[in-house]
Write a protein that holds these residues in place. Structure first.
Motif, PDB file in Angstrom:
ATOM      1  N   LEU A  86     -71.085  -3.764  -6.406  1.00 29.61           N
ATOM      2  CA  LEU A  86     -70.801  -2.889  -7.648  1.00 29.61           C
ATOM      3  C   LEU A  86     -71.788  -2.273  -8.357  1.00 29.61           C
ATOM      4  CD1 LEU A  86     -68.705  -1.459  -9.378  1.00 29.61           C
ATOM      5  CD2 LEU A  86     -68.478  -3.504 -10.741  1.00 29.61           C
ATOM      6  N   GLY A  87     -72.953  -3.242  -8.472  1.00 30.70           N
ATOM      7  CA  GLY A  87     -74.235  -2.631  -9.221  1.00 30.70           C
ATOM      8  C   GLY A  87     -74.853  -1.856  -7.937  1.00 30.70           C
ATOM      9  N   GLY A  88     -74.898  -2.133  -6.865  1.00 32.97           N
ATOM     10  CA  GLY A  88     -75.353  -1.113  -5.637  1.00 32.97           C
ATOM     11  C   GLY A  88     -74.765   0.321  -5.717  1.00 32.97           C
ATOM     12  N   VAL A  89     -73.427   0.152  -5.778  1.00 37.55           N
ATOM     13  CA  VAL A  89     -72.546   1.551  -5.873  1.00 37.55           C
ATOM     14  C   VAL A  89     -72.631   2.117  -7.052  1.00 37.55           C
ATOM     15  CG1 VAL A  89     -70.359   2.309  -5.994  1.00 37.55           C
ATOM     16  CG2 VAL A  89     -70.673   0.431  -4.441  1.00 37.55           C
ATOM     17  N   LEU A  90     -72.993   1.575  -8.419  1.00 40.38           N
ATOM     18  CA  LEU A  90     -73.150   2.392  -9.392  1.00 40.38           C
ATOM     19  C   LEU A  90     -74.541   2.849  -9.505  1.00 40.38           C
ATOM     20  CD1 LEU A  90     -71.595  -0.263 -12.135  1.00 40.38           C
ATOM     21  CD2 LEU A  90     -70.807   1.889 -11.294  1.00 40.38           C
TER      22      LEU A  90
ATOM     23  N   TRP B 274     -86.448  -6.790  -0.971  1.00 45.92           N
ATOM     24  CA  TRP B 274     -87.141  -6.744   0.454  1.00 45.92           C
ATOM     25  C   TRP B 274     -86.239  -5.907   1.234  1.00 45.92           C
ATOM     26  CZ3 TRP B 274     -85.067  -8.490   5.127  1.00 45.92           C
ATOM     27  CH2 TRP B 274     -85.939  -8.321   6.132  1.00 45.92           C
ATOM     28  N   LEU B 275     -84.839  -6.053   1.256  1.00 41.54           N
ATOM     29  CA  LEU B 275     -83.967  -5.369   2.023  1.00 41.54           C
ATOM     30  C   LEU B 275     -84.050  -3.612   1.672  1.00 41.54           C
ATOM     31  CD1 LEU B 275     -80.453  -7.257   1.803  1.00 41.54           C
ATOM     32  CD2 LEU B 275     -81.941  -6.780   3.914  1.00 41.54           C
ATOM     33  N   GLN B 276     -84.516  -3.353   0.413  1.00 38.27           N
ATOM     34  CA  GLN B 276     -84.754  -1.978   0.012  1.00 38.27           C
ATOM     35  C   GLN B 276     -86.055  -1.421   0.259  1.00 38.27           C
ATOM     36  OE1 GLN B 276     -82.599  -0.630  -3.779  1.00 38.27           O
ATOM     37  NE2 GLN B 276     -82.105  -2.843  -3.860  1.00 38.27           N
ATOM     38  N   GLU B 277     -86.915  -2.263  -0.037  1.00 37.26           N
ATOM     39  CA  GLU B 277     -88.606  -1.891  -0.081  1.00 37.26           C
ATOM     40  C   GLU B 277     -88.995  -2.052   1.328  1.00 37.26           C
ATOM     41  OE1 GLU B 277     -90.614  -3.553  -3.041  1.00 37.26           O
ATOM     42  OE2 GLU B 277     -89.498  -2.981  -4.717  1.00 37.26           O
ATOM     43  N   GLY B 278     -88.581  -3.281   2.064  1.00 40.46           N
ATOM     44  CA  GLY B 278     -89.292  -3.884   3.468  1.00 40.46           C
ATOM     45  C   GLY B 278     -88.457  -3.328   4.536  1.00 40.46           C
ATOM     46  N   ARG B 279     -87.241  -3.044   4.327  1.00 42.48           N
ATOM     47  CA  ARG B 279     -86.295  -2.524   5.375  1.00 42.48           C
ATOM     48  C   ARG B 279     -85.589  -0.991   5.138  1.00 42.48           C
ATOM     49  NH1 ARG B 279     -86.703  -5.107   9.926  1.00 42.48           N
ATOM     50  NH2 ARG B 279     -84.697  -4.605  10.306  1.00 42.48           N
TER      51      ARG B 279
ATOM     52  N   LEU C 108     -83.248   0.073   2.966  1.00 38.80           N
ATOM     53  CA  LEU C 108     -81.928   0.175   2.686  1.00 38.80           C
ATOM     54  C   LEU C 108     -81.708   0.683   1.428  1.00 38.80           C
ATOM     55  CD1 LEU C 108     -80.574  -3.015   4.440  1.00 38.80           C
ATOM     56  CD2 LEU C 108     -80.818  -0.789   5.632  1.00 38.80           C
ATOM     57  N   GLY C 109     -80.450   1.567   1.375  1.00 42.29           N
ATOM     58  CA  GLY C 109     -80.069   2.056   0.095  1.00 42.29           C
ATOM     59  C   GLY C 109     -79.599   0.942  -0.779  1.00 42.29           C
ATOM     60  N   PRO C 110     -79.276   0.857  -2.028  1.00 39.39           N
ATOM     61  CA  PRO C 110     -78.776   0.028  -3.163  1.00 39.39           C
ATOM     62  C   PRO C 110     -77.423  -0.536  -2.734  1.00 39.39           C
ATOM     63  CG  PRO C 110     -79.201   1.978  -4.000  1.00 39.39           C
ATOM     64  CD  PRO C 110     -79.597   2.071  -2.824  1.00 39.39           C
ATOM     65  N   GLU C 111     -76.607   0.649  -2.166  1.00 37.19           N
ATOM     66  CA  GLU C 111     -75.056   0.123  -1.529  1.00 37.19           C
ATOM     67  C   GLU C 111     -75.292  -0.760  -0.542  1.00 37.19           C
ATOM     68  OE1 GLU C 111     -76.613   3.301  -1.668  1.00 37.19           O
ATOM     69  OE2 GLU C 111     -75.223   4.489  -2.751  1.00 37.19           O
ATOM     70  N   ARG C 112     -75.920  -0.410   0.561  1.00 36.26           N
ATOM     71  CA  ARG C 112     -75.918  -1.572   1.560  1.00 36.26           C
ATOM     72  C   ARG C 112     -76.647  -2.835   1.277  1.00 36.26           C
ATOM     73  NH1 ARG C 112     -78.476   1.705   6.343  1.00 36.26           N
ATOM     74  NH2 ARG C 112     -77.756  -0.084   7.752  1.00 36.26           N
ATOM     75  N   ALA C 113     -77.703  -2.790   0.464  1.00 38.50           N
ATOM     76  CA  ALA C 113     -78.332  -4.233   0.238  1.00 38.50           C
ATOM     77  C   ALA C 113     -77.508  -4.868  -0.791  1.00 38.50           C
ATOM     78  CB  ALA C 113     -79.678  -3.710  -0.717  1.00 38.50           C
ATOM     79  N   GLY C 114     -76.527  -4.148  -1.622  1.00 37.49           N
ATOM     80  CA  GLY C 114     -75.530  -5.074  -2.373  1.00 37.49           C
ATOM     81  C   GLY C 114     -74.580  -5.640  -1.224  1.00 37.49           C
ATOM     82  N   LEU C 115     -73.993  -5.172  -0.246  1.00 36.18           N
ATOM     83  CA  LEU C 115     -73.096  -5.571   0.642  1.00 36.18           C
ATOM     84  C   LEU C 115     -73.692  -6.662   1.426  1.00 36.18           C
ATOM     85  CD1 LEU C 115     -71.456  -2.162   2.223  1.00 36.18           C
ATOM     86  CD2 LEU C 115     -70.539  -3.824   0.695  1.00 36.18           C
ATOM     87  N   LEU C 116     -74.979  -6.712   1.683  1.00 35.93           N
ATOM     88  CA  LEU C 116     -75.578  -7.672   2.452  1.00 35.93           C
ATOM     89  C   LEU C 116     -75.805  -9.027   1.685  1.00 35.93           C
ATOM     90  CD1 LEU C 116     -78.272  -6.114   4.536  1.00 35.93           C
ATOM     91  CD2 LEU C 116     -76.147  -6.997   5.394  1.00 35.93           C
ATOM     92  N   LEU C 117     -75.136  -9.181   0.314  1.00 36.36           N
ATOM     93  CA  LEU C 117     -75.443 -10.173  -0.526  1.00 36.36           C
ATOM     94  C   LEU C 117     -73.971 -10.831  -0.673  1.00 36.36           C
ATOM     95  CD1 LEU C 117     -77.725  -9.019  -3.593  1.00 36.36           C
ATOM     96  CD2 LEU C 117     -78.139 -10.457  -1.763  1.00 36.36           C
ATOM     97  N   LEU C 118     -73.120 -10.187  -0.124  1.00 34.68           N
ATOM     98  CA  LEU C 118     -71.457 -10.684  -0.146  1.00 34.68           C
ATOM     99  C   LEU C 118     -71.442 -12.178   0.897  1.00 34.68           C
ATOM    100  CD1 LEU C 118     -69.397  -7.782   0.575  1.00 34.68           C
ATOM    101  CD2 LEU C 118     -69.860  -9.029  -1.445  1.00 34.68           C
TER     102      LEU C 118
END
Length: 223
Positions: A37-41, A172-177, A179-189
């Motif tokens: 939800l944080g990534g989506v917001l 790391w997902l956002q800066e190193g790979r 990815l946007g915040p939405e996709r990074a949030g999904l990968l924490l599921l």
């Protein structure tokens, strides 16, 4: 935890482990939806929204608490004043943590005074709490209490792994790979879903060692 203890004292019935498991699952469900939800917001309106959403949630908690939390009645002690809060202890504790956090946020020689302030406030806090009759944090319970110290150490290690993954991995997902915040949030599921599974699997069992083994093994597999 205070509510559970108060109800145990009132009813004389020991709180079942199922209630604690339900609370733990609730917290884990929150952690499942939180990063996503944080990534989506953030994607919708920037980082301001992840703080703004706490305002209506906090108001809802205040309203529900006023309506649903039990009122504690002291039979035969209606005229006894409640114990006063250790406000100086709270301020010293908050001041010490704030100084250290500000230094860690931007460490450097120019900010040398911040850890000094933190250490001084922490020292005064410890001295006050040891001498205070109603301390904010009763440090005396730590003296010689090896099981309690071991529990705190386990919690520190467990949360170090969880926080490093939740915050370090997402950055790391956002800066190193890229990815946007939405996709990074999904990968924490998967982390949160694993935590829910461990709680459901072990929450109803009274043995602590098995819970520690299963939870620790799940963390190692995740790492």
């Amino acid at each position: 935890m205070y509510l559970l203890r108060a109800e145990t004292e009132r009813t004389g019935i020991k709180s079942p482990s199922g209630i604690l498991a339900a609370l733990s699952v609730s917290n884990q469900v929150i952690s499942v939806f939180g990063p996503t939800l944080g990534g989506v917001l953030i994607g919708l309106g920037g980082w301001h929204l992840i703080f703004a959403i706490n305002v209506p949630l906090s108001l809802a908690c205040l309203v529900l608490g006023a309506l649903r939390l039990p009122k504690r009645v002291r039979a035969g002690h209606e005229n006894v004043a409640p114990p006063s809060a250790d406000v100086p202890g709270m301020l010293l504790f908050a001041g010490s943590l704030t100084a250290f956090m500000l230094f860690l946020t931007s460490p450097g020689r120019t900010h040398w005074y911040l850890p000094v302030i933190g250490a001084f406030a922490g020292g005064v806090f410890v001295r006050r709490e040891l001498a205070c009759g109603g301390p904010f944090i009763d440090l005396r319970v730590l003296s010689g209490n090896t099981p309690l110290l071991a529990t705190y150490a386990r919690q520190l290690l467990a949360y170090t792994v969880s926080y490093a993954f939740m915050y370090g991995y997402s950055q790391w997902l956002q800066e190193g790979r890229g990815l946007g915040p939405e996709r990074a949030g999904l990968l924490l599921l998967p982390m949160s879903l694993m935590a829910i599974g461990v709680t459901v699997l072990t929450g109803h069992h009274a043995q602590v060692r098995g819970k520690l083994f299963v939870g620790g093994s799940a963390q190692l597999i995740g790492v």
